[in-house]
Design an enzyme around this catalytic site. Structure first.
Site, PDB file in Angstrom:
ATOM      1  N   ASP A 238       4.064  -4.806  -4.642  1.00 14.00           N
ATOM      2  CA  ASP A 238       3.081  -5.069  -3.592  1.00 14.00           C
ATOM      3  C   ASP A 238       2.629  -6.507  -3.861  1.00 14.00           C
ATOM      4  O   ASP A 238       3.319  -7.234  -4.611  1.00 14.00           O
ATOM      5  CB  ASP A 238       1.913  -4.061  -3.661  1.00 14.00           C
ATOM      6  CG  ASP A 238       1.071  -4.055  -2.386  1.00 14.00           C
ATOM      7  OD1 ASP A 238       1.495  -3.432  -1.408  1.00 14.00           O
ATOM      8  OD2 ASP A 238       0.007  -4.704  -2.353  1.00 14.00           O
TER       9      ASP A 238
ATOM     10  N   ASN B  14       6.887 -12.106   0.082  1.00 15.53           N
ATOM     11  CA  ASN B  14       8.111 -11.361   0.387  1.00 15.53           C
ATOM     12  C   ASN B  14       8.177 -10.860   1.835  1.00 15.53           C
ATOM     13  O   ASN B  14       9.214 -10.968   2.489  1.00 15.53           O
ATOM     14  CB  ASN B  14       8.165 -10.208  -0.615  1.00 15.53           C
ATOM     15  CG  ASN B  14       9.299  -9.284  -0.364  1.00 15.53           C
ATOM     16  OD1 ASN B  14       9.110  -8.247   0.244  1.00 15.53           O
ATOM     17  ND2 ASN B  14      10.480  -9.660  -0.784  1.00 15.53           N
TER      18      ASN B  14
ATOM     19  N   LYS C 108       2.089   6.371   6.365  1.00 13.49           N
ATOM     20  CA  LYS C 108       3.248   5.481   6.456  1.00 13.49           C
ATOM     21  C   LYS C 108       4.502   6.192   5.933  1.00 13.49           C
ATOM     22  O   LYS C 108       5.547   6.211   6.570  1.00 13.49           O
ATOM     23  CB  LYS C 108       2.980   4.226   5.620  1.00 13.49           C
ATOM     24  CG  LYS C 108       4.107   3.222   5.647  1.00 13.49           C
ATOM     25  CD  LYS C 108       3.998   2.141   4.577  1.00 13.49           C
ATOM     26  CE  LYS C 108       2.653   1.493   4.450  1.00 13.49           C
ATOM     27  NZ  LYS C 108       2.702   0.196   3.746  1.00 13.49           N
TER      28      LYS C 108
ATOM     29  N   SER D 203      12.708   1.741  -0.328  1.00  7.75           N
ATOM     30  CA  SER D 203      12.456   2.230  -1.685  1.00  7.75           C
ATOM     31  C   SER D 203      12.956   3.671  -1.826  1.00  7.75           C
ATOM     32  O   SER D 203      13.524   4.052  -2.849  1.00  7.75           O
ATOM     33  CB  SER D 203      10.952   2.204  -1.993  1.00  7.75           C
ATOM     34  OG  SER D 203      10.548   0.935  -2.418  1.00  7.75           O
TER      35      SER D 203
ATOM     36  N   GLN E  60      -0.851   4.851   2.834  1.00  4.79           N
ATOM     37  CA  GLN E  60       0.517   5.137   2.390  1.00  4.79           C
ATOM     38  C   GLN E  60       0.943   6.571   2.729  1.00  4.79           C
ATOM     39  O   GLN E  60       2.111   6.824   3.000  1.00  4.79           O
ATOM     40  CB  GLN E  60       0.603   4.893   0.873  1.00  4.79           C
ATOM     41  CG  GLN E  60       2.005   4.625   0.371  1.00  4.79           C
ATOM     42  CD  GLN E  60       2.442   3.173   0.538  1.00  4.79           C
ATOM     43  OE1 GLN E  60       1.670   2.263   0.310  1.00  4.79           O
ATOM     44  NE2 GLN E  60       3.687   2.954   0.927  1.00  4.79           N
TER      45      GLN E  60
ATOM     46  N   LYS F 145      -0.838   4.769  -4.680  1.00  5.10           N
ATOM     47  CA  LYS F 145      -0.953   3.316  -4.819  1.00  5.10           C
ATOM     48  C   LYS F 145      -1.606   3.001  -6.146  1.00  5.10           C
ATOM     49  O   LYS F 145      -2.344   3.825  -6.690  1.00  5.10           O
ATOM     50  CB  LYS F 145      -1.842   2.762  -3.695  1.00  5.10           C
ATOM     51  CG  LYS F 145      -1.672   1.279  -3.459  1.00  5.10           C
ATOM     52  CD  LYS F 145      -0.513   1.016  -2.516  1.00  5.10           C
ATOM     53  CE  LYS F 145      -0.273  -0.445  -2.311  1.00  5.10           C
ATOM     54  NZ  LYS F 145       0.689  -0.656  -1.201  1.00  5.10           N
TER      55      LYS F 145
ATOM     56  N   THR G  74      10.971  -5.038   4.053  1.00  2.00           N
ATOM     57  CA  THR G  74       9.704  -4.959   4.793  1.00  2.00           C
ATOM     58  C   THR G  74       9.718  -5.942   5.964  1.00  2.00           C
ATOM     59  O   THR G  74       9.391  -5.580   7.104  1.00  2.00           O
ATOM     60  CB  THR G  74       8.490  -5.233   3.873  1.00  2.00           C
ATOM     61  OG1 THR G  74       8.664  -4.487   2.667  1.00  2.00           O
ATOM     62  CG2 THR G  74       7.190  -4.840   4.539  1.00  2.00           C
TER      63      THR G  74
HETATM   64  N1  GLU Z   1       3.903  -1.920  -1.324  1.00  2.00           N
HETATM   65  C1  GLU Z   1       4.760  -1.553  -0.238  1.00  2.00           C
HETATM   66  C2  GLU Z   1       3.948  -0.835   0.828  1.00  2.00           C
HETATM   67  O1  GLU Z   1       2.807  -1.184   1.048  1.00  2.00           O
HETATM   68  C3  GLU Z   1       6.002  -0.809  -0.707  1.00  2.00           C
HETATM   69  C4  GLU Z   1       5.762   0.456  -1.452  1.00  2.00           C
HETATM   70  C5  GLU Z   1       7.029   1.067  -2.069  1.00  2.00           C
HETATM   71  O2  GLU Z   1       8.111   0.513  -1.891  1.00  2.00           O
HETATM   72  O3  GLU Z   1       6.883   2.109  -2.710  1.00  2.00           O
HETATM   73  O4  GLU Z   1       4.410   0.041   1.507  1.00  2.00           O
END
Ligand code: GLU
Length: 448
Positions: A166, A240, A114, A380, A111, A126, A209
């Protein structure tokens, strides 16, 4: 020994029994080798890599709740606040029986890069729990979510840490958690994203996503002289990410012919019927056997009894949108045998390291999840912006921002790969581009 190898060894030694975390770190550090070696003395002196692979904070807590039979159940809750160099911790909450600290650390580590790639000011985090929402009543899910938030609320906030959905955490779970946060703190703030539209959610977040995955895939294909139109696509998953990837692929003229859940997969040569898939998965929360029963053109395959999966179907593009390590070397070989052109990851780390290397060696365009699925977390961050200014944007406004973000991510990683002499290696490009921004911010902020 080189600095990169030393730090990897340290990670393996200090974090036993966390194979997914080791895998995520290995992929990133391997890609960074050339960048680190160019500046090794400085990075080593600052222990930059040691700081990068050590979460700023790891929280583990007990989550007791009462089931419908009056029996007390106990789960473990997690939140790993990995890196806040470029913004408040941001990342989802996974609710699945497979969740443990190693899984959450791998996801939190991914993350960081990303979120950096989105170009938006969000750090990496996370969380989640080994609670399984599957088969639970709404009341049981609410009891769990309220108990989980009763502990978690002490550590999060709109400007400190903003969790989201998630696997296993959708609109229902976010609603229950938000209600409990507000009740405990009295704050009506954007502490969670993926909220319902009536209480601060953003239009297009649900689709983001999957849509983002297709925007990036289209841009990557275009820059290599191809496009999605007329392409046959294998998608895994039916949550999703998969649902909205299938929808956007169809809008762009592609033909997704597969989807899957934990027990089986569907091959639908006519193309997946999205409306039916949504009814089965989003409304009825049922299995794909129900999709196959209602759709004459679909064949259902049981994974266990047949030992097959959707990667054996002849397709031009594969979009793994289910979970980590779901596409292994054998699958990659089948895809290549069938002439696959591109693999773009909708899930987090769905391709094993060996499969990734094989696909790259064989000249398959491969985009890793930390770039290809960044549309969710990017939207987000757009939800956070709307909450901060107490406004809501139209669907078109959010969707066009998302599209631009995905296009920028692709060019950012493509340029980074070229700059470091690895043209077409989008794994290296994504890791390098994501890393450089975080490393610069960490260096500027001193030893913290
Ligand atoms: N769970 C999603 C990811 O893996 C979204 C995380 C979010 O929106 O904060 O990026």
């Amino acid at each position: 020994m080189s600095y990169v190898d030393e730090v990897y060894q340290l990670v393996v030694e200090k974090n036993p029994a966390q194979p997914e975390f080791h895998q995520a770190v290995k992929e990133v550090l391997e890609s960074l080798r050339v960048v680190i070696e160019a500046n090794e003395e400085k990075y080593r002196k600052d222990a930059l890599l040691e700081r990068l692979v050590n979460p700023e904070r790891q929280l583990m807590f007990r989550v007791p709740w009462v089931d419908d039979n009056g029996q007390v159940q106990v789960n473990t809750g997690y939140r790993v606040q990995f890196n806040s160099a470029i913004g408040p911790y941001k990342g989802g909450l996974r609710l699945h029986p497979s969740v443990n600290i190693g899984i959450i650390k791998f996801l939190g580590f991914e993350q960081i890069f990303k979120n950096s790639l989105t170009g938006l000011p969000i750090g990496g985090g996370k969380g989640g729990s080994d609670f399984d929402p599957k088969g639970k009543s709404d009341r049981e899910v609410m009891a769990f979510c309220q108990s989980f938030m009763t502990e978690l609320h002490k550590y999060i906030g709109a400007d400190t840490d903003v969790p989201a959905g998630d696997i296993g955490t959708g609109a229902r779970e976010i609603g229950f958690m938000y209600g409990q946060y507000k009740r405990l703190t009295g704050l009506y703030e954007g502490v969670l994203t993926g909220k319902g539209l009536t209480y601060g959610g953003s239009l297009a977040r649900t689709e983001a996503t999957g849509y983002g995955l297709l925007y990036l895939t289209e841009e990557m294909l275009k820059s290599n002289g191809h496009d999605i139109k007329g392409k046959t696509i294998a998608v895994s998953g039916s949550g999703n990410v998969a649902i909205y990837a299938i929808q956007k692929a169809q809008q762009l003229g592609g033909k997704p012919v597969t989807c899957s859940d934990s027990t089986g997969w569907v091959y639908d040569p006519e193309g997946i019927d999205v409306a039916l898939l949504k009814e089965v998965k989003e409304v009825n929360r049922a299995r794909l056997t129900e999709y196959a029963a209602k759709r004459p053109s679909a064949q259902y395959h049981d994974k266990k009894t047949e030992g097959t999966n959707q990667w054996s179907v002849k397709v031009d593009i594969a979009l793994p949108c289910a979970t980590q390590n779901e596409l292994n070397l054998d699958d990659a070989k089948k895809l290549v045998e069938n002439g696959v052109l591109a693999v773009c990851e909708g899930a987090n780390m769905p391709t094993t390291l060996e499969a990734t290397e094989y696909l790259q060696e064989k000249g398959v365009y491969f985009v890793p999840g930390k770039a290809a699925n960044a549309g969710g977390v990017a939207t987000s961050a757009l939800e956070m912006s709307q909450n901060s200014e107490r406004l809501s944007w139209t669907f078109e406004e959010v969707d066009s921002k998302l599209q631009q973000i995905m296009i920028n991510i692709f060019h950012n990683l493509d340029d980074a790969a070229k700059k470091y002499g690895m043209e077409g290696n989008y794994v290296a490009g994504a890791n390098i581009a994501g890393f450089l921004k975080v490393a610069e911010a960490m260096t500027a902020q001193g030893i913290v």
